[in-house]
Scaffold this motif. Sequence first.
Motif, PDB file in Angstrom:
ATOM      1  N   ALA A 260       0.945  -1.139  -0.043  1.00  0.00           N
ATOM      2  CA  ALA A 260      -0.283   0.011   0.151  1.00  0.00           C
ATOM      3  C   ALA A 260       0.863   1.259  -0.151  1.00  0.00           C
ATOM      4  N   GLN A 261       0.563   2.325  -0.768  1.00  0.00           N
ATOM      5  CA  GLN A 261       1.227   3.679  -0.760  1.00  0.00           C
ATOM      6  C   GLN A 261       0.139   4.655  -0.053  1.00  0.00           C
ATOM      7  N   LEU A 262       0.903   5.679   0.279  1.00  0.00           N
ATOM      8  CA  LEU A 262       0.424   6.665   0.812  1.00  0.00           C
ATOM      9  C   LEU A 262      -0.765   7.576  -0.056  1.00  0.00           C
ATOM     10  N   THR A 263      -2.040   7.854   0.635  1.00  0.00           N
ATOM     11  CA  THR A 263      -3.014   8.341  -0.282  1.00  0.00           C
ATOM     12  C   THR A 263      -2.861  10.048  -0.149  1.00  0.00           C
ATOM     13  N   PRO A 264      -3.395  10.810  -1.075  1.00  0.00           N
ATOM     14  CA  PRO A 264      -3.394  12.225  -0.627  1.00  0.00           C
ATOM     15  C   PRO A 264      -3.619  12.685   0.474  1.00  0.00           C
ATOM     16  N   LEU A 265      -4.713  11.912   1.147  1.00  0.00           N
ATOM     17  CA  LEU A 265      -5.143  12.611   2.414  1.00  0.00           C
ATOM     18  C   LEU A 265      -4.109  12.318   3.608  1.00  0.00           C
ATOM     19  N   LEU A 266      -3.396  11.123   3.358  1.00  0.00           N
ATOM     20  CA  LEU A 266      -2.371  10.603   4.414  1.00  0.00           C
ATOM     21  C   LEU A 266      -0.874  11.687   4.300  1.00  0.00           C
ATOM     22  N   ARG A 267      -0.765  11.987   2.749  1.00  0.00           N
ATOM     23  CA  ARG A 267       0.208  12.871   2.466  1.00  0.00           C
ATOM     24  C   ARG A 267      -0.048  14.253   3.194  1.00  0.00           C
ATOM     25  N   LEU A 268      -1.433  14.597   3.235  1.00  0.00           N
ATOM     26  CA  LEU A 268      -1.911  15.932   3.799  1.00  0.00           C
ATOM     27  C   LEU A 268      -1.432  15.967   5.345  1.00  0.00           C
ATOM     28  N   GLY A 269      -1.553  14.795   5.923  1.00  0.00           N
ATOM     29  CA  GLY A 269      -1.538  14.645   7.537  1.00  0.00           C
ATOM     30  C   GLY A 269      -0.212  14.616   7.686  1.00  0.00           C
ATOM     31  N   ALA A 270       0.902  13.913   6.815  1.00  0.00           N
ATOM     32  CA  ALA A 270       2.302  13.997   6.962  1.00  0.00           C
ATOM     33  C   ALA A 270       2.736  15.305   6.936  1.00  0.00           C
ATOM     34  N   GLY A 271       2.217  16.216   5.873  1.00  0.00           N
ATOM     35  CA  GLY A 271       2.662  17.659   5.615  1.00  0.00           C
ATOM     36  C   GLY A 271       2.285  18.478   6.806  1.00  0.00           C
ATOM     37  N   ALA A 272       1.052  18.302   7.302  1.00  0.00           N
ATOM     38  CA  ALA A 272       0.582  18.974   8.329  1.00  0.00           C
ATOM     39  C   ALA A 272       1.475  18.952   9.607  1.00  0.00           C
ATOM     40  N   CYS A 273       1.724  17.700   9.951  1.00  0.00           N
ATOM     41  CA  CYS A 273       2.720  17.239  11.085  1.00  0.00           C
ATOM     42  C   CYS A 273       4.193  17.854  11.029  1.00  0.00           C
ATOM     43  N   ALA A 274       4.396  17.756   9.723  1.00  0.00           N
ATOM     44  CA  ALA A 274       6.030  18.365   9.475  1.00  0.00           C
ATOM     45  C   ALA A 274       5.812  19.937   9.733  1.00  0.00           C
ATOM     46  N   GLY A 275       4.652  20.649   8.899  1.00  0.00           N
ATOM     47  CA  GLY A 275       4.851  22.037   9.298  1.00  0.00           C
ATOM     48  C   GLY A 275       4.610  22.588  10.403  1.00  0.00           C
ATOM     49  N   ILE A 276       3.653  21.866  11.361  1.00  0.00           N
ATOM     50  CA  ILE A 276       3.776  22.269  12.789  1.00  0.00           C
ATOM     51  C   ILE A 276       4.968  22.351  13.572  1.00  0.00           C
ATOM     52  N   ILE A 277       5.584  21.163  13.384  1.00  0.00           N
ATOM     53  CA  ILE A 277       6.839  20.691  13.961  1.00  0.00           C
ATOM     54  C   ILE A 277       7.767  21.997  13.727  1.00  0.00           C
ATOM     55  N   ALA A 278       7.993  22.131  12.411  1.00  0.00           N
ATOM     56  CA  ALA A 278       8.818  23.064  11.838  1.00  0.00           C
ATOM     57  C   ALA A 278       8.606  24.474  12.380  1.00  0.00           C
ATOM     58  N   MET A 279       7.345  24.791  12.156  1.00  0.00           N
ATOM     59  CA  MET A 279       7.081  26.310  12.489  1.00  0.00           C
ATOM     60  C   MET A 279       7.156  26.671  13.875  1.00  0.00           C
ATOM     61  N   SER A 280       6.961  25.582  14.825  1.00  0.00           N
ATOM     62  CA  SER A 280       6.974  25.828  16.309  1.00  0.00           C
ATOM     63  C   SER A 280       8.424  25.854  16.837  1.00  0.00           C
ATOM     64  N   ALA A 281       9.326  25.138  16.104  1.00  0.00           N
ATOM     65  CA  ALA A 281      10.533  25.116  16.364  1.00  0.00           C
ATOM     66  C   ALA A 281      11.251  26.475  16.120  1.00  0.00           C
ATOM     67  N   THR A 282      10.924  27.213  15.277  1.00  0.00           N
ATOM     68  CA  THR A 282      11.803  28.418  14.633  1.00  0.00           C
ATOM     69  C   THR A 282      10.817  29.773  14.670  1.00  0.00           C
ATOM     70  N   TYR A 283       9.607  29.548  15.452  1.00  0.00           N
ATOM     71  CA  TYR A 283       8.657  30.712  15.421  1.00  0.00           C
ATOM     72  C   TYR A 283       9.242  32.024  16.069  1.00  0.00           C
ATOM     73  N   PRO A 284       9.950  32.167  16.962  1.00  0.00           N
ATOM     74  CA  PRO A 284      10.704  33.282  17.739  1.00  0.00           C
ATOM     75  C   PRO A 284      11.391  33.821  16.478  1.00  0.00           C
ATOM     76  N   MET A 285      11.985  33.277  15.561  1.00  0.00           N
ATOM     77  CA  MET A 285      12.831  34.020  14.444  1.00  0.00           C
ATOM     78  C   MET A 285      11.941  34.490  13.579  1.00  0.00           C
ATOM     79  N   ASP A 286      10.988  33.892  13.274  1.00  0.00           N
ATOM     80  CA  ASP A 286       9.840  34.440  12.515  1.00  0.00           C
ATOM     81  C   ASP A 286       9.207  35.784  12.934  1.00  0.00           C
TER      82      ASP A 286
END
Length: 354
Positions: free
Chosen positions: A139-165
Motif C-alpha cells: 500500500a502507498q500513501l493516499t493524498p489525504l495521508l500525505r496531507l496529514g504527514a505534511g501538516a505534522c511536518a509544518g507544525i513541528i518546523a514552524m513551532s521550532a523556529t517561530y521566535p525567529m519568524d
Amino acid sequence: MASEDVKTSESAVTTIVNLAEEAKLAREGVKAPSHAILSICKSLVAGGVAGGVSRTAVAPLERLKILLQVQNPHNIKYNGTIQGLKYIWRTEGFRGLFKGNGTNCARIVPNSAVKFFSYEQASKGILSLYQQQTGNEDAQLTPLLRLGAGACAGIIAMSATYPMDMVRGRLTVQTDKSPYQYRGMFHALSTVLRQEGPRALYKGWLPSVIGVVPYVGLNFAVYESLKDWLVKARPFGLVEDSELSVTTRLACGAAAGTIGQTVAYPLDVIRRRMQMVGWKDAASIVTGDGRSKAPLEYNGMIDTFRKTVRHEGFGALYKGLVPNSVKVVPSIAIAFVTYEMVKDILGVEIRISD
C-alpha cells in the motif's frame, strides 16, 4: 570414537559459525547508528539548502508582501507589486529589497531542514501504520495521508523556529525613518524579551498553527500526488524512464504552492498583525482601530480578524496576495527541486514520497 570426533567437530564448526554470525551482527549494530545519523544529517542539509536558496531568490517579494500586509491604511505607501518594488528601490536602494533576508534565512534554513526531515519521518510512520491496518504491505500513501504527514511536518518546523519568524517580521517592516531601529536578529530578540517578555516571541503562533496545516500539508500532498500521477499516467510524454524532468517538477511545485498559499493566506495576514502588538513604534506602520496614530491593539486571533475586516474590509485579509503569489510559486518549486537535487548529490536514498 570416530562418531564422537565427528560430533565434536560439528559442534566446533557450529560454535564458530554462531560466533561469526554474532560478530557480523555486532558490526552491523555498530555501523547502523552511524549510517542512520549520516543519513539524517544529509537530509537536514538538503532541506536547509533548499530553504535558503528558494527564499533568497524571492526575498524582495517576501519583504513587499509583509509591508503590504501591515501598512497603515491611512498612510498608503505601497500600491501593488511593481510600484511597491520601485518605491523600496527608490527610498532604500538595493539593500532595501533584501532587508530582513539574513534573519529570514537564519529562520528558514533550520525550518526547511526540520520540515523536510519531519515529513519523511511522518510519512514513513503513517505509511507503516496504514499498511498494518489494511494488511497490504504494498500500500502507498493516499493524498489525504500525505496531507496529514505534511501538516505534522509544518507544525513541528514552524513551532521550532517561530521566535525567529516573529522578529524577522519586525525587522522586515522597519525602514530608515522608523522611530526605533532593531540592529539585527539577536538585538531584536533581546529587545523583545526585555521589553515585552518571553511570550511575545510567540505572538501569532495560533493562527500560524492553523494556517500551516493546509499550507504545508497541501504543498506536500499536491506535489507528491501530482508527481505520482504523472509517472503513472505519462500524459503528453512528460515522463521518460519513470523520471520527471526538472521543469516538470518545478511545475508540480508551482501548482502545490499556489493551492496551499491561497487557502492559508488570510491566516498569514492575521499572524503578521498580531506580531506587531506590543511594539511601541508599530503605530507608525499599522493601526488596529482605523485611526492613523492610535495605539495598535489586537486581543487575540479572533479580535485581529474582526477589527481587520471591520475597518479595512474583507479584502484586507488578502493584502499582499499578488506579490506573495508571484513569490510563493517559484519559491516552493525551487525548494522542492533543490531539495531533491541536493539529496541526489549527497547520495541520500530516501525519497520524500516513500
